[in-house]
Design a protein around this motif. Sequence first.
Motif, short mmCIF file in Angstrom:
data_model
loop_
_atom_site.label_atom_id
_atom_site.label_comp_id
_atom_site.label_asym_id
_atom_site.label_seq_id
_atom_site.Cartn_x
_atom_site.Cartn_y
_atom_site.Cartn_z
N GLN A 111 0.81 -1.22 0.00
CA GLN A 111 0.00 0.00 0.00
C GLN A 111 0.85 1.27 0.00
OE1 GLN A 111 -3.23 0.01 -0.39
NE2 GLN A 111 -3.42 -2.23 -0.30
N HIS A 112 2.16 1.13 -0.07
CA HIS A 112 3.01 2.32 -0.05
C HIS A 112 2.65 3.26 -1.21
CE1 HIS A 112 6.83 4.64 -0.66
NE2 HIS A 112 6.69 4.74 0.64
N GLY A 113 2.52 4.54 -0.90
CA GLY A 113 2.08 5.50 -1.89
C GLY A 113 0.59 5.76 -1.84
N LYS A 114 -0.14 4.91 -1.11
CA LYS A 114 -1.58 5.08 -0.95
C LYS A 114 -1.93 5.59 0.44
CE LYS A 114 -2.72 1.49 -4.33
NZ LYS A 114 -3.44 0.21 -4.56
N TYR A 115 -0.92 6.02 1.15
CA TYR A 115 -1.13 6.67 2.45
C TYR A 115 -0.05 7.74 2.62
CZ TYR A 115 2.62 3.46 3.85
OH TYR A 115 3.80 2.76 3.93
N LEU A 116 -0.39 8.77 3.37
CA LEU A 116 0.53 9.87 3.63
C LEU A 116 0.60 10.09 5.12
CD1 LEU A 116 -0.63 12.29 0.78
CD2 LEU A 116 1.53 11.04 0.87
#
Length: 291
Positions: A111-116
């Motif tokens: 999911q990296h890049g889909k959360y900040l």
Amino acid sequence: MEPVFAPGVPVGVRRLYEHRPELFVAAGARRPKRETSWSVAPGNTFGTLLVWLAVCVGGWILALIVMAATLPTAVAAWAAVALAGVAVLATGGVLVKSMVEDRGHKAVRLQHGKYLLPEDFDEEAARLLGRAQRAVKTVLEATVTRRGLLDEMKNELVLPEQLWDIAQVLREQTVLRARQKDIARGMSTAELDAVLGPQRRALTLSADAIKRKVDLLGKYADRVRAADAALRAEAALEDGDRYIELLARTEPVGDTSVVQGFSDEASALKDTLTRSINAARDAGRTLALPE
């Protein structure tokens, strides 16, 4: 502020942050690599397997000696074979586990890049995002929302999309602001100003636009909060009969203007609630995503 997740991120990943936030990697960092016990600590993993094998073999030999001394030969032989099978299966399980990626690490990696995360934003961006998050939380947790009085606004779908869109823009603004500061550090020339001038103006225009969007979210939250207050007041007014009965029992010849006030307030409150709901809907329509 809290981390922001893209609408499609599973709920399990969101909950994972509450228990293991250290697993999550900022958007500015490289995507995490696949991690297993062998890739993280091969020496420790190999040593653990050796100890496990030694325990299994030693335990099997000890059990074999005890069974040979206490059980018939045929029974001891079958029991030894069964114990050996169990030890082989257990060893295989330990070996497989050491080669399989931890579920938490895998979820974060995929999911990296889909959360900040909070560290993905500078102070200015974090302040705006915090305002947006509080506004969205106010709307989604409001009683009027949970009762479906604002169903046509589709808050559960629209607001997470809006929040993720705002977060992505604020993240990009953070990166560009940092890059401009780095480029202009200790240097000021006509050529550099000619290049950075338009970029700074573009960044300012973008910042102003996203601030207006956050202001609209805040206005919507204020309208929803007002509607919520009116709804709660209406709920409180439902107890009016009990107060009338209380006055009748304790003050039978008292001032009747209080009782009359309940009736007047009920009529006025219905109008207030209707206006508040309509105002919230009008504010919400300004946030509608394009088709």
